[in-house]
Write an enzyme that holds these catalytic residues in place. Sequence first.
Site, mmCIF file in Angstrom:
data_model
loop_
_atom_site.group_PDB
_atom_site.id
_atom_site.type_symbol
_atom_site.label_atom_id
_atom_site.label_comp_id
_atom_site.label_asym_id
_atom_site.label_seq_id
_atom_site.Cartn_x
_atom_site.Cartn_y
_atom_site.Cartn_z
ATOM 1 N N PRO A 77 -0.358 8.014 -4.283
ATOM 2 C CA PRO A 77 -1.188 7.144 -3.440
ATOM 3 C C PRO A 77 -2.499 6.706 -4.083
ATOM 4 O O PRO A 77 -3.198 7.490 -4.739
ATOM 5 C CB PRO A 77 -1.435 8.008 -2.201
ATOM 6 C CG PRO A 77 -0.218 8.877 -2.114
ATOM 7 C CD PRO A 77 0.118 9.204 -3.538
ATOM 8 N N CYS A 78 -2.843 5.437 -3.828
ATOM 9 C CA CYS A 78 -4.034 4.822 -4.415
ATOM 10 C C CYS A 78 -5.317 4.987 -3.616
ATOM 11 O O CYS A 78 -6.409 5.009 -4.210
ATOM 12 C CB CYS A 78 -3.784 3.329 -4.622
ATOM 13 S SG CYS A 78 -2.356 2.943 -5.661
ATOM 14 N N PRO A 79 -5.278 5.063 -2.271
ATOM 15 C CA PRO A 79 -6.527 5.072 -1.499
ATOM 16 C C PRO A 79 -7.570 6.097 -1.925
ATOM 17 O O PRO A 79 -8.774 5.804 -1.828
ATOM 18 C CB PRO A 79 -6.037 5.332 -0.062
ATOM 19 C CG PRO A 79 -4.684 4.704 -0.021
ATOM 20 C CD PRO A 79 -4.091 5.014 -1.370
ATOM 21 N N PHE A 81 -8.676 6.729 -4.690
ATOM 22 C CA PHE A 81 -9.415 6.251 -5.859
ATOM 23 C C PHE A 81 -9.800 4.775 -5.767
ATOM 24 O O PHE A 81 -10.511 4.267 -6.625
ATOM 25 C CB PHE A 81 -8.574 6.467 -7.123
ATOM 26 C CG PHE A 81 -8.007 7.851 -7.233
ATOM 27 C CD1 PHE A 81 -8.817 8.922 -7.542
ATOM 28 C CD2 PHE A 81 -6.657 8.086 -6.994
ATOM 29 C CE1 PHE A 81 -8.293 10.210 -7.631
ATOM 30 C CE2 PHE A 81 -6.115 9.365 -7.077
ATOM 31 C CZ PHE A 81 -6.941 10.432 -7.395
#
Length: 419
Positions: A77-79, A81
């Site tokens: 998951p990206c959120p 960072f």
Amino acid sequence: MAELSAVEVCAGAGGQSLGLALAGFGHEVAVELDENAVNTLRKNRPSWDVRHGDVADEGVWNPKEYLGIDLFAGGVPCPPFSIAGKQLGATDERDLFAWAVETAGKMQPRAILLENVRGLSMPRFSAYRQHVKDRLKELGYWSDWKLLQASNYGVPQLRPRFVLVAMRDEDAQWFEWPEETPCKDTVGTALDDLMSKNGWPGAGAWVDKANDIAPTIVGGSKKHGGADLGPTRAKAAWAKLGVDAMGVADEPPNESHPVDFVPKLTTEMVQRIQGWRPEPEYEWDFTGRKTTRYRQIGNAFPPPVARAVGTSIANALNRRGQRKQLSDVENEVMHDRLYLALKKAPTPLTEKELVKLSGEKIDAPTFERRMAMLARDFVIDEDDQLDGRAYRLVGFKGFIGQEGHERHARFAEMRSRIS
């Protein structure tokens, strides 16, 4: 050449999956939380073992069943960072980067591939990155990070992705990052056939106006409203290309639309911009309604970029190319000197002692900011002493698979909104 084996976590709707398959990797298992993305994977690859659920739940899949796999890959998951978010890093319930590293330690794959957003490359996460590299070294892996631009690998879109590759030393000597091949298409030339297929008389002029690559497509999340092409700055960039970014269309414009009509993109067009080319080998059908399809496409790792990196990994594992010294292979060394000073210190050290040990020339306000930043991802004990406050690095806050970690409660609470 024999097919190499792969395990993929946080597989999404298959952008990385397809790219790795085209690079010569056969999936042993793919794991994904989002039900719509799982349906898409199963529709396109019915022979694959696709598991639906939390990748950190060994009731969904057991990493130890895949010991010695050739490649462990994931688009975690990206959120945690993302520049657009709060950049909570290790304290975000969605952060699975450190968990993925520990899981790789259990599986002992020959190679590891993890990708994320550009935000992870920022100074905010320099210690986090160092922690990951240090842990991989402890597990017996050489590793390297690189910021890749999708437009340098045939994708008509900016889309920077921060990629980690790790290998055993004997394989890493054969690894090299894929050679850049800048995209020749613009948004207009890439979408010419799709924009004109319903007879819109303005299609030719639109192709001429859409004469640059696209800004980064933002898939958004379940917390987000409907499908649109990104924040204000991205919408302005789309407007210059002659695209209405306030939503996604069901169909391209037709013969009844005026020449100067400003069209929205369809999900099929977004798919093309994201790297699903018109060639048969890139054919991929997305399931669900329009917004669901858009999110799956917009959150994907572009298949041509995954294919390029996967091919470089496959070449190294198959000893293709030229052998190099490891010092010549590594792209960039990412040291956070203050973090390393804390890590080396056997006893608590004062600000003056830590600054001296780090070798950095930083003033008191900068030191305080840096320590506050480190404390977001690491447990740091502070103790007031006669010669000043002393600091000691106690541990990492991130989730690495602990049964009692608070991540589980937060994840359970937020699960319906995690995507």
